[in-house]
Structures are given as C-alpha cells and as structure tokens.
Design a protein around this motif. Structure first.
Motif, mmCIF file in Angstrom:
data_model
loop_
_atom_site.group_PDB
_atom_site.id
_atom_site.type_symbol
_atom_site.label_atom_id
_atom_site.label_comp_id
_atom_site.label_asym_id
_atom_site.label_seq_id
_atom_site.Cartn_x
_atom_site.Cartn_y
_atom_site.Cartn_z
ATOM 1 N N SER A 333 35.848 43.893 15.936
ATOM 2 C CA SER A 333 36.773 42.795 15.686
ATOM 3 C C SER A 333 36.030 41.465 15.601
ATOM 4 C CB SER A 333 37.829 42.753 16.796
ATOM 5 O OG SER A 333 38.688 41.649 16.629
ATOM 6 N N GLU A 334 35.097 41.234 16.525
ATOM 7 C CA GLU A 334 34.329 39.992 16.491
ATOM 8 C C GLU A 334 33.477 39.898 15.227
ATOM 9 O OE1 GLU A 334 32.107 39.975 20.081
ATOM 10 O OE2 GLU A 334 33.821 39.427 21.357
ATOM 11 N N ARG A 335 32.889 41.015 14.823
ATOM 12 C CA ARG A 335 32.080 41.007 13.624
ATOM 13 C C ARG A 335 32.922 40.708 12.385
ATOM 14 N NH1 ARG A 335 29.630 45.176 14.769
ATOM 15 N NH2 ARG A 335 30.885 46.737 13.673
ATOM 16 N N ALA A 336 34.148 41.265 12.347
ATOM 17 C CA ALA A 336 35.027 40.993 11.216
ATOM 18 C C ALA A 336 35.410 39.519 11.168
ATOM 19 C CB ALA A 336 36.286 41.874 11.301
ATOM 20 N N GLY A 341 34.752 34.046 8.846
ATOM 21 C CA GLY A 341 34.323 32.656 8.987
ATOM 22 C C GLY A 341 33.174 32.315 8.064
ATOM 23 N N ALA A 342 32.230 33.226 7.940
ATOM 24 C CA ALA A 342 31.093 32.997 7.046
ATOM 25 C C ALA A 342 31.564 32.911 5.596
ATOM 26 C CB ALA A 342 30.064 34.107 7.209
ATOM 27 N N GLY A 343 32.541 33.765 5.222
ATOM 28 C CA GLY A 343 33.071 33.710 3.861
ATOM 29 C C GLY A 343 33.775 32.397 3.576
ATOM 30 N N ALA A 344 34.572 31.900 4.564
ATOM 31 C CA ALA A 344 35.253 30.622 4.382
ATOM 32 C C ALA A 344 34.246 29.483 4.269
ATOM 33 C CB ALA A 344 36.210 30.368 5.557
ATOM 34 N N GLN A 345 33.187 29.530 5.110
ATOM 35 C CA GLN A 345 32.159 28.500 5.044
ATOM 36 C C GLN A 345 31.440 28.530 3.697
ATOM 37 O OE1 GLN A 345 29.311 28.808 8.163
ATOM 38 N NE2 GLN A 345 28.230 26.915 7.614
ATOM 39 N N THR A 346 31.186 29.715 3.194
ATOM 40 C CA THR A 346 30.536 29.840 1.887
ATOM 41 C C THR A 346 31.414 29.267 0.781
ATOM 42 O OG1 THR A 346 29.413 31.840 2.653
ATOM 43 C CG2 THR A 346 29.512 31.465 0.274
#
Length: 469
Positions: A333-336, A341-346
């Motif tokens: 769950s944390e990894r997802a 978050g990384a996708g939104a930041q990208t």
C-alpha cells in the motif's frame, strides 16, 4: 481433511506420517498430566509414543495433538477413539497402502519369484480379457513402481564442511531413512549397495570396515553406526545454551527464525536438555526477547504470556505468518501511494516545463518583432541617406561617361591650353589620374563644351581672372 492435516503436520515436524497419530476433540482445559494418562491407557499396546505438539482447532472448538510412535502404526492395534475428558477423542492415522502401493508390492513379489502377471492369471483360471487388463495395468504403473522402489541417494563424505555436490549429514540422513522405508521389498544386499552408493571418503571407509568385520550387518545397522559417529553429539548443557541464546539474525524472516528455533528445541528435548512441557514457554520467551516483532504481534504475545497460555509451535507459526502477511500488504500500500505521488509530481513538472516553454516562445516572438521593427527603421534610414547624397557624387568619371573623350584626348586638350603645347600648371593632375569618385580640387571646374554642358567637358581649365582675360 484430518488426514491431510496429519500429513502436513508430520512433514513440518520432520517425522514419518506412517508413525504419526492425530488426536482430535481434546478439551482446551485438559492439562498435560491428564492428557498423558489418557494416551498411555489407550496406546500402550502400540509401544512408546511422544506428544510432539498441540494446536487449537476452531472448527472443533477443541485441541488437536500430534503423537509420534516409535514404530509404524499397527492397524490391528490402533484404537479409533480414546476415552477422555469431555467425551471420546477421535484418532486419525494415515490409511493403509493405496491400490498403487499394493500393485507395486504384488509386482515386486512376482518378480522375485520369477513369475509374470500372465502366468499367475493363467494359473488362477482368469479369462483372456482379465489377463489383458492386468497386463495394461502392469505396464501403466511399472515406471512409477520403479521410480518409487529406487531413488539414488545424495552424497555424504563425512567432512565438516560439505564440498560442492555433497549434503550435510542431517539432510542426507533424513533422505536415507525415508528411502530405507520405501525399499522394504528390496533384498538386504541391494539395500547395502544402494546405501554405499551415496557414501564417500571417511563415511565409506567406516561402512567398509563394518562389513569386513561382519558381512551380515544390515543397512539399518550401518546407518546406525553412521549416526553414532557423525550425528549430533553435543552435550545437554550446550544444547540448552543454544536454545536460550538463539536470536533472529539480521535480514532473517521471523517465520524462518521460529522454524530454526523449533529445530533447536526438538534437539534439546531429545537429548534431555529441556523438558517437553517447557518447550512452549521457552519458545514464547525467545520470540519476545530475541526477535524483531511488529507492535500488534508483540502486544498479542505479551497478553498470552500474562494469562499464562504459551502458544504451541503451530499456533506461534500461524501468528507470525499472519503478521508477515499484514506487513507485506502494508508495504504494498505504501509503495502504491509513493508511486502515485511520484506520478503526480512528474505531471506537475511536465506542466511547469510546458508553461516555461510557452513563456520562452512568447519572449522569442517579442524579440523577433522588435528585431524586425529595428530592421525596418534601418532600411528607412538608409533610404533617406541615399536621397540626401549630392548630385555630383557617385557619377561616372568623365572617362567612363558614354560618348565622352578618351584619356588621350583629355591629355591633348589640357596641353592645348594657355602656355602652348605640353603646358601643365604646377600642382595640377590630369583627369585620367584621378580616382573615380574623388572631388575636383578647389579652384578647378569643368570647362563647358560648345553647348554649355559641363558634364561633357573634355578637359579642365583655369578660372578666369578678374580682368576677364
């Protein structure tokens, strides 16, 4: 279902299912003394036995116990029920040999007697159809029978550190003991040959010496001698210290530590270093003090310790695996969430880059417009400058004007001036020597031709004097 549980439990504990019994329906409040008394009263005809562990079954709302016999189950003596507290306790055991095992034993017996399936069928007066059926069954199960009857043993040499391709004594012993049980119909000579086939070095020399001393020794006798020499000869004190100091290694899963601890506990119990009744207590103590536990699991185990109920091996293993499964789901769950978050930041970075590019494009467009305006102004200034140039500048030299005199003619005309032939006033140069575009020297002007046009002058004259001469 109960037979499957018995087989799985025996496999976990490393014992033969043919020597195991599963006792079901034991009340949860039944103490150890009462359990031992009831089992001894019912199982004494079957020889010595050991209670390997207990586990609570929710479907029965009662406790189940695993019992190991010192020999294989005697189906004529095993009871179906044991009188005990709360009513009779059910006894579960592995059924008799299946049809495949029975056929394998029949075929092996016929092979030893030099007979075939067809000859036995003919002697019994069976019809051709039954003979063909027996032959097809024989051909179908024969590869399986051969595989079960003979499996090559691993390699054991007796070294402290096994070489590549060799096994430790514990692993080799476990496999060899199982195969000796499978090879029941094999002759003793063949058993000894197969046993020695997996030996090397010191271990092989030991067995050679035993057989040279007494060729009638059985394969089981040779195996017992190997156990005596290469088996675990640690003292009770050493085994007890190992149990009480065992701890979870760095990077080791908690379930792996519980399994490793259980092996140490069983060895200590077999050697008499620990009492079997204290195994659950020691296991709980080691897990609480020498392992890395999650907060929910630590809290649950401490509650069990406070109420004085130490979980058995299977109960402990079940709790540990539930905790590991919970940790794994939490990590996923944390990894997802991190990936989201990384996708939104990208995406935000991509939008920012797009906005910056748009601003740069606007600036470039403004600069281009400004450069175009400056270029237009420069062109306008150049046009104004060309319009303001004097009429005499930029015209062709007299020598290049259409229809004008040649340089020779111009020289002749200049020499025909005042002073006679070859007259040239001092400080004057010929028009043919002047560079194009240079202004006329001060005081000189073109001599008009007959029509009065100064552009077509053939030479230069002196200015007239004030007296008109």
């Amino acid at each position: 279902m109960a037979v499957t549980m018995l087989q799985d439990w025996c496999r976990w504990m490393g014992v033969s299912a043919r020597r195991g019994l599963l006792i079901l329906g034991i009340p949860e409040d039944c103490d150890e003394a009462e359990l031992q008394e009831s089992l001894e009263a019912a199982l004494w005809p079957m020889g010595h036995f050991t209670v390997l562990g207990k586990v609570f079954r929710e479907e029965d709302n009662a406790t189940a116990a695993l019992v190991e016999l010192d020999r294989e189950v005697n189906y004529a003596l095993v009871p179906r029920e044991i009188p005990g507290t709360g009513g009779p306790w059910n006894v579960v055991f592995v059924p008799r040999c299946s049809g495949d095992e029975f056929l394998s034993r029949v075929f092996h017996f016929l092979e030893q007697q030099g007979q075939t399936v067809e000859s036995v069928a003919g002697a019994l007066g069976l019809g051709l159809r039954r003979v063909c059926w027996l032959r097809s069954v024989s051909q179908a199960v024969q590869p399986w029978v051969e595989t079960m009857r003979y499996q090559r043993l691993g390699v054991f040499s007796g070294r402290d550190q096994p070489a590549l391709g060799e096994e430790s004594f514990e692993a080799w012993l476990h496999h060899t003991a199982d195969m000796l049980h499978v090879w029941q119909g094999v002759s003793e000579r063949e058993k000894r040959r197969r046993l020695m086939e997996g030996l090397r070095g010191t271990a092989l020399q030991l067995v050679h010496g035993l057989l040279a001393e007494n060729p009638a020794r059985t394969a089981q006798d040779c195996l017992a001698a190997l156990i005596q020499v290469f088996g675990d000869n640690e003292s009770q004190a050493t085994l007890r210290v190992k149990c009480l100091t065992a701890q979870q290694h760095s990077g080791e899963r908690l379930s792996a530590f519980v399994l490793r601890l259980e092996v140490l506990l069983q060895k200590a119990i077999e050697k008499g270093a620990l009492a079997r009744a204290s195994a659950d207590h020691v296991r709980l103590r080691q897990v609480l003090t020498r392992a890395n536990l999650t907060e929910p699991l630590d809290e649950a185990l401490r509650k069990l310790r406070m109420v004085g109920r130490s979980p058995s091996f299977l109960e402990m293993l079940g709790l540990v695996r539930e905790s590991e499964a919970w940790e794994a789901s939490l990590a996923r769950s944390e990894r997802a969430q991190a990936e989201e978050g990384a996708g939104a930041q990208t995406n935000a970075q991509a939008d920012a880059r797009a906005d910056a590019k748009a601003e740069d494009d606007k600036v470039d467009e403004k600069e281009q417009e400004q450069q175009e305006r400056e270029r237009e102004r420069e062109e306008e200034d150049d046009s104004d400058d060309r319009d303001a140039v004097p009429a005499g500048l930029g015209q062709a030299r007299p020598s290049e004007a259409p229809g004008g005199p040649t340089p020779a003619q111009m020289g002749a005309a200049s020499r025909a001036g005042p002073g006679g032939p070859g007259y040239e006033p001092e400080g004057l140069t010929r028009s043919g020597d002047r560079e194009a575009g240079e202004p006329l020297e001060e005081g000189l002007k073109p001599i008009p031709d007959e029509s009065g046009n100064e552009d077509g002058a053939g030479g230069l004259g002196l200015p007239k004097s004030s007296s008109g001469k």
